[in-house]
Design an enzyme around this catalytic site. Structure first.
Site, mmCIF file in Angstrom:
data_model
loop_
_atom_site.group_PDB
_atom_site.id
_atom_site.type_symbol
_atom_site.label_atom_id
_atom_site.label_comp_id
_atom_site.label_asym_id
_atom_site.label_seq_id
_atom_site.Cartn_x
_atom_site.Cartn_y
_atom_site.Cartn_z
ATOM 1 N N SER A 23 -36.509 -5.753 8.347
ATOM 2 C CA SER A 23 -36.995 -6.857 9.178
ATOM 3 C C SER A 23 -37.025 -8.216 8.475
ATOM 4 O O SER A 23 -36.010 -8.707 8.013
ATOM 5 C CB SER A 23 -38.377 -6.481 9.725
ATOM 6 O OG SER A 23 -38.771 -7.339 10.753
ATOM 7 N N ASP A 62 -35.500 -0.155 19.326
ATOM 8 C CA ASP A 62 -35.576 -1.525 18.820
ATOM 9 C C ASP A 62 -34.629 -2.398 19.634
ATOM 10 O O ASP A 62 -33.457 -2.053 19.812
ATOM 11 C CB ASP A 62 -35.179 -1.536 17.341
ATOM 12 C CG ASP A 62 -35.352 -2.889 16.676
ATOM 13 O OD1 ASP A 62 -35.698 -3.877 17.366
ATOM 14 O OD2 ASP A 62 -35.136 -2.968 15.456
ATOM 15 N N HIS A 103 -38.958 -0.809 16.037
ATOM 16 C CA HIS A 103 -38.465 -1.743 15.030
ATOM 17 C C HIS A 103 -38.787 -1.254 13.613
ATOM 18 O O HIS A 103 -37.927 -1.289 12.737
ATOM 19 C CB HIS A 103 -39.077 -3.123 15.278
ATOM 20 C CG HIS A 103 -38.533 -4.201 14.395
ATOM 21 N ND1 HIS A 103 -37.191 -4.524 14.361
ATOM 22 C CD2 HIS A 103 -39.151 -5.033 13.517
ATOM 23 C CE1 HIS A 103 -37.002 -5.505 13.490
ATOM 24 N NE2 HIS A 103 -38.178 -5.833 12.967
#
Length: 198
Positions: A99, A149, A175
């Site tokens: 991320s 996601d 995610h």
């Protein structure tokens, strides 16, 4: 056998960086970054750094500047990891980057691919900023995304652009897929490390 996790600080350009480490300095290395809602603690909580040590790797998980126990004010993201490698004597690691940490890992990958043995982007941000440079990067890469996601389609970008990239989609994971499907994540990670860190 339980693995001792060492927790310490280093200073990089007057920024105090907190990190956790398992394994020995002479072992093949894995460097773990983290997403915006997490820190190095996450990798200890889900057992990743302990597992890596059990499998014979040196695992280093850091708190990025301004997160966890690290102080802020580090402006040069592109060279932060380079300086970290020098301070911690990390040689040719596999870099794991979920991320938000893509803002650190992707510029490093396109500028210094020769300093890595492999790259594991986990739904990283900032991918669009580096697409033009990725086709020249032959670094072994395992892109991991959760099936739930909204960024999951970006996995195909790595495979399309990078000659040595493959993708893994973790079923029913969001995610932070490594937290939703930890056993599957660990399995795929260990298989990739075995190929990269011979």
């Amino acid at each position: 056998m339980s693995q001792t996790v060492k927790a310490e600080y280093i200073e990089i350009e007057e920024v105090n960086i907190f990190y956790r480490e398992t394994g020995e300095k002479n072992q093949k290395s894995v460097l773990l970054l983290h997403g915006a809602s997490f820190s190095s603690q996450t990798w200890e909580d889900i057992g990743t750094i302990q597992l890596l040590a059990e499998k014979g790797y040196r695992a280093v998980a850091i708190d990025l500047p301004g997160y966890g126990k690290s102080t802020d004010n580090f402006s040069d993201r592109a060279n932060f990891l380079l300086k970290l490698f020098q301070e911690l004597s990390i040689n040719l690691p596999v870099l794991i980057s979920p991320s938000m940490s893509g803002g650190y890992s992707l510029p490093f990958v396109v500028n210094y691919p020769e300093k890595l043995s492999g790259f594991v982007p986990i739904a990283p941000v900032s991918l669009a900023n580096y697409q033009q440079q990725l086709p020249e990067i032959e670094l072994p890469t395992l892109a991991i995304y959760g099936s739930k996601d909204r960024m999951v389609k970006e996995a195909d970008i790595f495979v399309k652009l990078m000659p040595n990239a493959e993708k893994i989609i973790l079923a029913e994971a969001g995610h932070a897929c490594y937290m939703n499907a930890t056993p599957a994540f660990h399995q795929h990670l260990l298989e990739f490390l075995a190929r990269c860190l011979k």
